[in-house]
Each structure stands twice: as structure tokens, then as C-alpha cells.
Design a protein around this motif. Structure first.
Motif, PDB file in Angstrom:
ATOM      1  N   ALA A 336      87.028 -14.660  95.443  1.00  0.00           N
ATOM      2  CA  ALA A 336      86.731 -14.567  96.980  1.00  0.00           C
ATOM      3  C   ALA A 336      85.459 -14.017  97.055  1.00  0.00           C
ATOM      4  O   ALA A 336      84.699 -13.808  96.417  1.00  0.00           O
ATOM      5  CB  ALA A 336      87.792 -13.294  97.339  1.00  0.00           C
ATOM      6  N   GLU A 337      85.203 -14.350  98.561  1.00  0.00           N
ATOM      7  CA  GLU A 337      83.627 -13.877  98.933  1.00  0.00           C
ATOM      8  C   GLU A 337      84.005 -12.846 100.159  1.00  0.00           C
ATOM      9  O   GLU A 337      84.977 -13.042 100.930  1.00  0.00           O
ATOM     10  CB  GLU A 337      83.066 -15.231  99.566  1.00  0.00           C
ATOM     11  N   ALA A 338      83.149 -11.698  99.904  1.00  0.00           N
ATOM     12  CA  ALA A 338      83.476 -10.617 100.725  1.00  0.00           C
ATOM     13  C   ALA A 338      82.692 -11.030 102.174  1.00  0.00           C
ATOM     14  O   ALA A 338      81.463 -10.913 101.857  1.00  0.00           O
ATOM     15  CB  ALA A 338      82.998  -9.479 100.328  1.00  0.00           C
ATOM     16  N   VAL A 394      79.671 -10.525  96.699  1.00  0.00           N
ATOM     17  CA  VAL A 394      79.069  -9.673  97.693  1.00  0.00           C
ATOM     18  C   VAL A 394      77.752 -10.307  98.120  1.00  0.00           C
ATOM     19  O   VAL A 394      76.804 -10.455  97.069  1.00  0.00           O
ATOM     20  CB  VAL A 394      79.385  -8.530  97.185  1.00  0.00           C
ATOM     21  N   ASN A 395      77.628 -10.631  99.373  1.00  0.00           N
ATOM     22  CA  ASN A 395      76.302 -11.177  99.726  1.00  0.00           C
ATOM     23  C   ASN A 395      75.254  -9.868  99.749  1.00  0.00           C
ATOM     24  O   ASN A 395      75.490  -8.766 100.307  1.00  0.00           O
ATOM     25  CB  ASN A 395      76.357 -11.511 101.275  1.00  0.00           C
ATOM     26  N   LEU A 396      73.934  -9.960  99.288  1.00  0.00           N
ATOM     27  CA  LEU A 396      73.067  -9.229  99.173  1.00  0.00           C
ATOM     28  C   LEU A 396      71.608  -9.901  99.839  1.00  0.00           C
ATOM     29  O   LEU A 396      71.280 -10.903  99.564  1.00  0.00           O
ATOM     30  CB  LEU A 396      72.502  -9.003  97.708  1.00  0.00           C
ATOM     31  N   ILE A 426      77.151 -11.319  92.657  1.00  0.00           N
ATOM     32  CA  ILE A 426      76.283 -11.038  93.389  1.00  0.00           C
ATOM     33  C   ILE A 426      75.670 -12.369  94.180  1.00  0.00           C
ATOM     34  O   ILE A 426      75.138 -13.201  93.541  1.00  0.00           O
ATOM     35  CB  ILE A 426      75.026 -10.125  93.207  1.00  0.00           C
ATOM     36  N   GLU A 427      75.667 -12.511  95.551  1.00  0.00           N
ATOM     37  CA  GLU A 427      75.282 -13.657  96.116  1.00  0.00           C
ATOM     38  C   GLU A 427      73.552 -13.617  96.732  1.00  0.00           C
ATOM     39  O   GLU A 427      73.570 -12.490  97.495  1.00  0.00           O
ATOM     40  CB  GLU A 427      76.129 -14.319  97.246  1.00  0.00           C
ATOM     41  N   LEU A 428      73.010 -14.337  96.345  1.00  0.00           N
ATOM     42  CA  LEU A 428      71.522 -14.093  96.853  1.00  0.00           C
ATOM     43  C   LEU A 428      71.263 -15.677  97.248  1.00  0.00           C
ATOM     44  O   LEU A 428      71.508 -16.409  96.591  1.00  0.00           O
ATOM     45  CB  LEU A 428      70.570 -13.570  95.678  1.00  0.00           C
ATOM     46  N   VAL A 456      73.552 -18.549  93.527  1.00  0.00           N
ATOM     47  CA  VAL A 456      72.498 -18.647  94.530  1.00  0.00           C
ATOM     48  C   VAL A 456      73.504 -19.198  95.873  1.00  0.00           C
ATOM     49  O   VAL A 456      74.300 -20.120  95.747  1.00  0.00           O
ATOM     50  CB  VAL A 456      71.814 -20.056  94.134  1.00  0.00           C
ATOM     51  N   ASP A 457      73.274 -18.591  97.041  1.00  0.00           N
ATOM     52  CA  ASP A 457      73.880 -18.722  98.080  1.00  0.00           C
ATOM     53  C   ASP A 457      73.044 -19.934  98.868  1.00  0.00           C
ATOM     54  O   ASP A 457      72.011 -20.235  98.760  1.00  0.00           O
ATOM     55  CB  ASP A 457      73.959 -17.823  99.026  1.00  0.00           C
ATOM     56  N   ASP A 458      73.851 -20.706  99.789  1.00  0.00           N
ATOM     57  CA  ASP A 458      73.556 -21.873 100.669  1.00  0.00           C
ATOM     58  C   ASP A 458      72.443 -22.764  99.890  1.00  0.00           C
ATOM     59  O   ASP A 458      71.398 -23.117 100.627  1.00  0.00           O
ATOM     60  CB  ASP A 458      72.534 -21.093 101.792  1.00  0.00           C
ATOM     61  N   LEU A 477      76.173 -21.807  91.383  1.00  0.00           N
ATOM     62  CA  LEU A 477      75.474 -22.635  92.549  1.00  0.00           C
ATOM     63  C   LEU A 477      76.393 -22.689  93.553  1.00  0.00           C
ATOM     64  O   LEU A 477      77.509 -23.481  93.663  1.00  0.00           O
ATOM     65  CB  LEU A 477      74.898 -23.793  92.078  1.00  0.00           C
ATOM     66  N   LYS A 478      76.140 -22.163  94.775  1.00  0.00           N
ATOM     67  CA  LYS A 478      77.026 -22.289  96.107  1.00  0.00           C
ATOM     68  C   LYS A 478      76.298 -23.361  96.920  1.00  0.00           C
ATOM     69  O   LYS A 478      75.213 -23.249  97.467  1.00  0.00           O
ATOM     70  CB  LYS A 478      77.014 -21.124  96.574  1.00  0.00           C
ATOM     71  N   LEU A 479      77.064 -24.599  96.946  1.00  0.00           N
ATOM     72  CA  LEU A 479      76.607 -25.610  97.770  1.00  0.00           C
ATOM     73  C   LEU A 479      76.689 -25.503  98.938  1.00  0.00           C
ATOM     74  O   LEU A 479      77.919 -25.444  99.510  1.00  0.00           O
ATOM     75  CB  LEU A 479      77.071 -27.060  97.268  1.00  0.00           C
ATOM     76  N   ALA A 514      81.693 -25.379  96.259  1.00  0.00           N
ATOM     77  CA  ALA A 514      81.383 -26.052  97.451  1.00  0.00           C
ATOM     78  C   ALA A 514      82.128 -25.155  98.643  1.00  0.00           C
ATOM     79  O   ALA A 514      83.035 -24.613  98.791  1.00  0.00           O
ATOM     80  CB  ALA A 514      82.227 -27.349  97.461  1.00  0.00           C
ATOM     81  N   GLU A 515      80.771 -24.741  99.456  1.00  0.00           N
ATOM     82  CA  GLU A 515      81.154 -24.015 100.610  1.00  0.00           C
ATOM     83  C   GLU A 515      81.475 -24.836 101.971  1.00  0.00           C
ATOM     84  O   GLU A 515      81.050 -26.006 101.992  1.00  0.00           O
ATOM     85  CB  GLU A 515      79.964 -23.197 101.110  1.00  0.00           C
ATOM     86  N   GLY A 516      82.268 -24.065 102.852  1.00  0.00           N
ATOM     87  CA  GLY A 516      82.691 -25.002 104.110  1.00  0.00           C
ATOM     88  C   GLY A 516      83.322 -26.312 104.101  1.00  0.00           C
ATOM     89  O   GLY A 516      83.140 -27.249 104.758  1.00  0.00           O
TER      90      GLY A 516
HETATM   91 MG    MG Z   1      77.569 -16.106 100.890  1.00  0.00          MG
END
Ligand code: MG
Ligand code: C2E
Ligand code: MG
Length: 560
Positions: A336-338, A394-396, A426-428, A456-458, A477-479, A514-516
Motif C-alpha cells: 500500500a501507499e500512505a 511512505v512519500n518523502l 520510502i518513495e522519492l 522512484v516515484d512518478d 520503479l513507480k511508473l 504502475a500508478e493510476g
Molecule cells: Mg508516491
């Protein structure tokens, strides 16, 4: 008889000089002329030296204070006077041509006249120096902010301010220019650029230095476009002999003072310019932004957010929402993503409204640690309650990268809550600058060494590069959803790109998320591209913790 008329002449002279703004070149001053005629003086000249050094080097400024025209300067009277601060004035007085030599009495009177002149000239010099110190930038010798403010105040008083446009400019990459051509040439370029802008702006235009490579401009509204054009790029010569030139341009915050919102003080103008230049710098398409009412409203909102933040944090108004990540192989929850939500008086505020504001300062770091802490508390509880806890990312904010003790802070929070490190990711977002790259590598390596995952976010937003990714220790890797095709048939190119990106990421050992993902078709395409984990509205929106907990049980995401 002559004694009393000299007294009258001198009295008249004092009254006259007293009333004059500048006595340094008192051309056509009738009182001085009267005294000179009386004393048969043909010419008085003065040389001013600002310092003992300028005196030694004979570099003074010369003025003619009186000139009858027909003079004999064979043996002038010379009076040299020095002030306590080392400035010096030398007066040279010549008689009228073909006149009798001066009598002792006349010489005494000339001495009195010169001493009086010295008092008035010295005072004028001080006033000029004071004016320059107050209204000029000492490095560049152009106007400073005081002058800008004073001019605006005058225009407001005369009701003319609505004929003007104000601009706040920041020269682009000027430190790089200094490095490239040297500081002295850099100064020449800066002066040349400013002189050019002032010339384009016309006779009523002023350019004032705010500090560093920031300047404020005031010009008539009809000149706005010309000035904007010059600011977009002007070649400035810095070496006259070789004609070497450099292209200078600026970020511009523009305020066309149309009077829609009243301008009562110079500060009003400056505040609106600050808002506009901040907007200009934040933009990607243009380097300029025109101030408007909407910006003012937004700015108020942002100030409100910043001021409310400390108490909101203390009152725990920030909530953790969890968005499930789903495995496309098993259709079960895989993590999950917070994501943060602000519960303000019962209204949920989304992060896009407050995160960018908090990221302007360091408040975002407090929020991120708060989120991590609350996530750890939840995980600990799930473990204690025997639930099927999953890894939570968790996003940083990148703002943390300058914190040398970041790693220690993260580990402290996790360990304080007694959460095994493998439950935390940790997402950066990616980075492009070298400095950040080094900081990022240090932090990521540290996290991995302690068993915390990194993602790696976004990825896909901005200038993403897999090479850059390869050189840093990432796990995931978050696409970004901008990489997802709407549908295979319409979006062949994206479909192919997705396949290759996922393929390469898998090859260098990165897990892809894959996001979204919003539709079944997208989920299928992602799966086909061999990306195994998806996160998106198609499966679940970010959920409040109690709802999310229902997903932790053996929840099946397969849809009919
Ligand atoms: Mg994020
Ligand atoms: P993000 O980290 O990339 O988070 C994913 C965002 O995409 C979330 O927006 C999520 O609600 C949204 N999203 C998920 N699935 C879909 C979908 O299928 N379609 C669409 N259109 N959107 C989807 P959210 O929650 O509004 O967060 C926005 C951004 O705010 C996050 O982007 C993240 O950069 C930032 N953010 C959120 N919480 C925090 C936090 O605690 N700390 C920091 N530093 N940033 C945070
Ligand atoms: Mg993202």
C-alpha cells in the motif's frame, strides 16, 4: 560706504546660497555674481577631491562656479581647504582682465567669500553623497530599491501609478555567467544588460537593483511588450576589443498596474511582484507570469495554510489514507501507499493543496516524519492484532535531502515503533542535479543497508532517464500514470514504450509498480507489459485506515 555694501552683499549671498539645493555649480546665481563684480573677480573654479587618494592621484572633479569671460589667470588666488574626513576643495580665483591688482582689503574679502563658498559647497557634496548612498546601489551604481519605492510613492501621490507596469526580474543562470567569463566581465554584462533594458523602457523607465541578480523595473505601460522582449533575451558585449557577447535573459514577474485592486503603498506593488516572480519561476512553459487577482487569492490561501500548519500537526488533523497496491497475478493486495489527507473542520483537504505550500519551507519534513510515525503505529497494531500486514510505502519530499541525519531520523521512527524494516518502503522522486544526486545516493544506500526499500516515484514525469536510475540503489520503479496508454489500439506508441521501460527495469532488477490504473483495459495492458503490481482507482482509491483494514484480510480484487 563700501564696507557696508560688502556686508549687504555677503548677507544676500548667504541667504541665497542657503536656499539653493546644490551650490556646486551655482550657474546664474545672482548673489554670487554680485559679490564677484564687487570684488572684480573674473572667474572662480573649484576642484573637488573625494579622498586623500584621489587628491594624490590628481583625480578630482572640476567645476566653474563663476565666469565673467575676460580674465587674467597669470597669478590667481588659490585657497585649498580640507575637511575632517579627508575630502578637499581647491578654489582658484582669477581677476578680471586689465584691472588693477587686488588691494589687501579685497584679498581679505575674497578669502571670506571663498570660506563661505566652502561651507555651502561642502554641504552640497554631503547631500549628493547622502543621496547616492540612499538611492543608488553601491556596487552597480544604478538605482536601488529605495529609489524604486520613492518613485512609486510619488506616482501614487500624483495619481499616475496606473499608467505604469512594474516588473521583478531575476537574471537566469547568472552565477554560471560569472564562472564562464569571470566576475569583472560578469559585472560589465550586468550593467550593460540593465542599461539596455532602461533604454528600451524609455525616458520614464527606471531599473533598480534589489540585490544580487534581482532587479525591479518601472516603465510606462505602452513599453511593457518592448521591455518583455528585451528581457526574453539580449546579447550583451563584455569585451569591446574582441566583441565577445553573451546572451542574457531573465525570469519576470509582471504587474500591469491597472488599478483593479487599489495600490495604496509601494509595498502593495512589491508584494504583488513577489507573488508574480514566484509564479514565473514555478512555471515550466514560460519564464514570466503576469500578476492577477487569482494569484493574490491563492497566495492568501497559502499563507493561511502555512500559519495553520503547526497547530494542525499538533492536533493530529493529518490522516493517513492507504491506497492498496494489487498483484495482477493473484489479484490480492501486495502492499500500500500512505497518502496524506488534512481533516480541517471535518472537510478533507487533498495534498495537492497543501504539500506544495509546505514544500516551500521545511514544514514538509515535519509532516513526512509524522506520516511515517503514524504508518509505523498502524503496522505495529496490525502485527499485534495478528492481521496480514503489508509493506507500506511512505512519500518523502526531496526537501529532506539536505538533512545529513535523515537516515538516522527514519530508522529512529521505525525502531521506536518496533516495526521490522521490511514493512517500510520510502518513495522519492527522481533528481536531475549533481548535488542532489550525491545526497540521494547517500540516503538510498543507507536505507537499503538497513533493509528499508526505496522507490522512484512518478517515473516518466519530466526528464526521466533509466541510466540515472541504474546508478542509484533503488528497489522499485513507480511508473507515472502519464506513461499508461488509454487503450492499446489508440495509443500504440505509449504501449510500446511501456513494454520497453518495464522490460529494462526488470532487467536491471527493479520491481515495477504502475500508478493510476483506472480501467480494466489498462490493467490488462500493464500486465501484458510484464509489470506485476498496479495501484489505481480501478482497484481502490486511497482509503481511510478502517476501510483499508478490510483489504488486509484475504480480499479478492478479481472483478467479474
Ligand atoms: Mg508516491
Ligand atoms: P504520488 O505519491 O504520486 O501519489 C499518487 C497520487 O495519485 C495520489 O494522489 C493518488 O490518490 C493518485 N491516484 C492513485 N490512483 C489514481 C488513479 O487511478 N487515477 C488518478 N487520477 N489518480 C490516482 P494524492 O493522494 O492526491 O497525492 C498527490 C501527491 O501528493 C502524491 O503523489 C505525493 O507526491 C504527494 N503526497 C501525498 N501524501 C504525501 C506525504 O505524506 N508526504 C509527501 N512528501 N508527499 C505526499
Ligand atoms: Mg506517484
Amino acid at each position: 560706504m563700501r564696507g557696508s555694501s560688502f556686508r549687504r552683499i555677503i548677507q544676500n549671498f548667504i541667504v541665497n546660497m542657503e536656499a539653493m539645493e546644490s551650490t556646486i555649480s551655482p550657474k546664474a546665481n545672482s548673489a554670487l555674481t554680485e559679490a564677484c563684480v564687487f570684488l572684480r573677480i573674473g572667474r572662480i573654479s573649484a576642484e573637488f577631491f573625494d579622498s586623500p587618494r584621489s587628491y594624490e592621484m590628481k583625480k578630482g572633479e572640476s567645476y566653474i562656479l563663476y565666469d565673467f569671460g575676460e580674465v587674467n589667470c597669470d597669478s590667481p588666488v588659490i585657497l585649498e581647504k580640507e575637511t575632517k574626513i579627508g575630502t578637499r576643495i581647491i578654489y582658484t580665483v582669477c581677476p578680471v582682465l586689465d584691472e588693477e591688482p587686488w588691494s589687501e582689503e579685497e584679498l581679505d574679502r575674497i578669502d571670506v567669500l571663498l570660506k563661505l563658498l566652502f561651507v555651502f559647497n561642502g554641504r552640497s557634496k554631503l547631500q549628493i553623497a547622502n543621496y547616492r548612498l540612499t538611492f543608488y546601489d553601491q556596487d552597480m551604481q544604478i538605482y536601488n530599491l529605495n529609489f524604486f519605492f520613492r518613485t512609486i510613492a510619488e506616482l501614487i501621490a500624483r495619481n499616475e501609478i496606473t499608467q505604469f507596469t512594474a516588473m521583478y526580474i531575476n537574471l537566469k543562470r547568472f552565477s554560471a555567467v560569472n564562472l564562464q567569463i569571470g566576475r569583472n566581465n560578469g559585472n560589465t554584462v550586468m550593467r550593460g544588460f540593465i542599461a539596455h533594458i532602461a533604454a528600451v523602457g524609455g525616458p520614464d523607465c527606471i531599473v533598480a537593483r534589489i540585490g544580487g541578480d534581482n532587479f525591479a523595473i518601472l516603465c510606462r505601460q505602452e513599453r511593457t511588450n518592448d521591455v518583455m522582449e528585451a528581457l526574453a533575451g539580449t546579447a550583451v558585449t563584455y569585451d569591446e576589443s574582441s566583441h565577445d557577447r553573451i546572451l542574457i535573459s531573465a525570469y519576470v514577474g509582471v504587474y500591469v498596474i491597472d488599478g483593479k485592486i487599489p495600490v495604496k503603498t509601494p509595498e502593495n506593488v512589491m508584494d504583488r511582484l513577489s507573488i508574480a516572480i514566484a509564479a514565473a519561476k514555478a512555471r515550466t512553459k514560460h519564464d514570466y507570469a503576469y500578476f492577477n487577482e487569482e494569484m493574490l487569492e491563492k497566495n492568501k490561501q497559502q499563507l493561511l495554510i502555512s500559519s495553520m500548519f503547526p497547530s494542525a500537526l499538533e492536533n493530529e488533523e493529518f490522516l493517513v489514507y492507504y491506497q492498496p497496491k494489487v498483484s495482477v497475478d493473484t489479484y490480492r493486495i501486495a502492499g500500500a501507499e500512505a497518502l496524506c489527507r488534512w481533516d480541517h473542520d471535518g472537510k478533507l483537504i487533498s495534498p495537492s493543496e497543501f504539500i506544495p505550500v509546505l514544500e516551500r519551507g521545511m514544514d514538509i519534513c515535519k509532516l513526512d516524519f509524522y506520516m511515517l510515525d503514524h504508518v509505523c503505529r498502524d503496522i505495529r497494531r496490525w502485527l499485534d492484532e495478528g492481521r496480514n500486514a503489508v509493506k507500506v510505502s511512505v512519500n518523502l519530499s526531496r526537501r529532506h535531502l539536505s538533512d545529513m541525519d535523515l537516515l538516522q531520523h527514519i530508522v529512529e521512527i521505525i525502531d521506536k515503533n518496533d516495526v521490522p524494516h521490511e514493512y517500510i518502503e520510502i518513495e522519492l522522486t527522481e533528481t536531475t542535479t549533481d548535488v542532489e544526486f550525491k545526497d540521494l545516493r547517500r540516503v538510498l544506500s543507507g536505507l537499503q543497508d538497513t533493509g528499508i526499500s526505496t522507490s522512484v516515484d512518478d517515473f516518466g514525469v519530466g526528464y526521466s532517464s533509466l541510466t540515472l536510475i541504474k546508478d542509484l540503489p533503488w528497489n522499485v520503479l513507480k511508473l507515472d500514470r502519464s506513461l499508461l496508454p488509454e487503450a492499446a489500439v489508440h495509443d500504440m506508441q505509449k504501449h510500446i514504450m511501456l513494454k520497453y521501460i518495464v522490460g529494462m527495469a526488470n532487467d536491471i532488477g527493479l520491481q515495477c509498480v504502475a500508478e493510476g490504473v483506472e480501467t480494466m483495459e489498462q490493467a490488462e495492458l500493464v500486465k501484458e507489459a510484464k509489470c506485476r503490481i498496479v495501484q489505481g482507482f480501478y482497484f481502490d482509491k486511497p482509503l481511510p485506515v478502517n476501510e483499508f483494514e478490510t483489504r488486509l484480510a484475504d480480499y479478492d480484487y478479481r472483478k467479474e
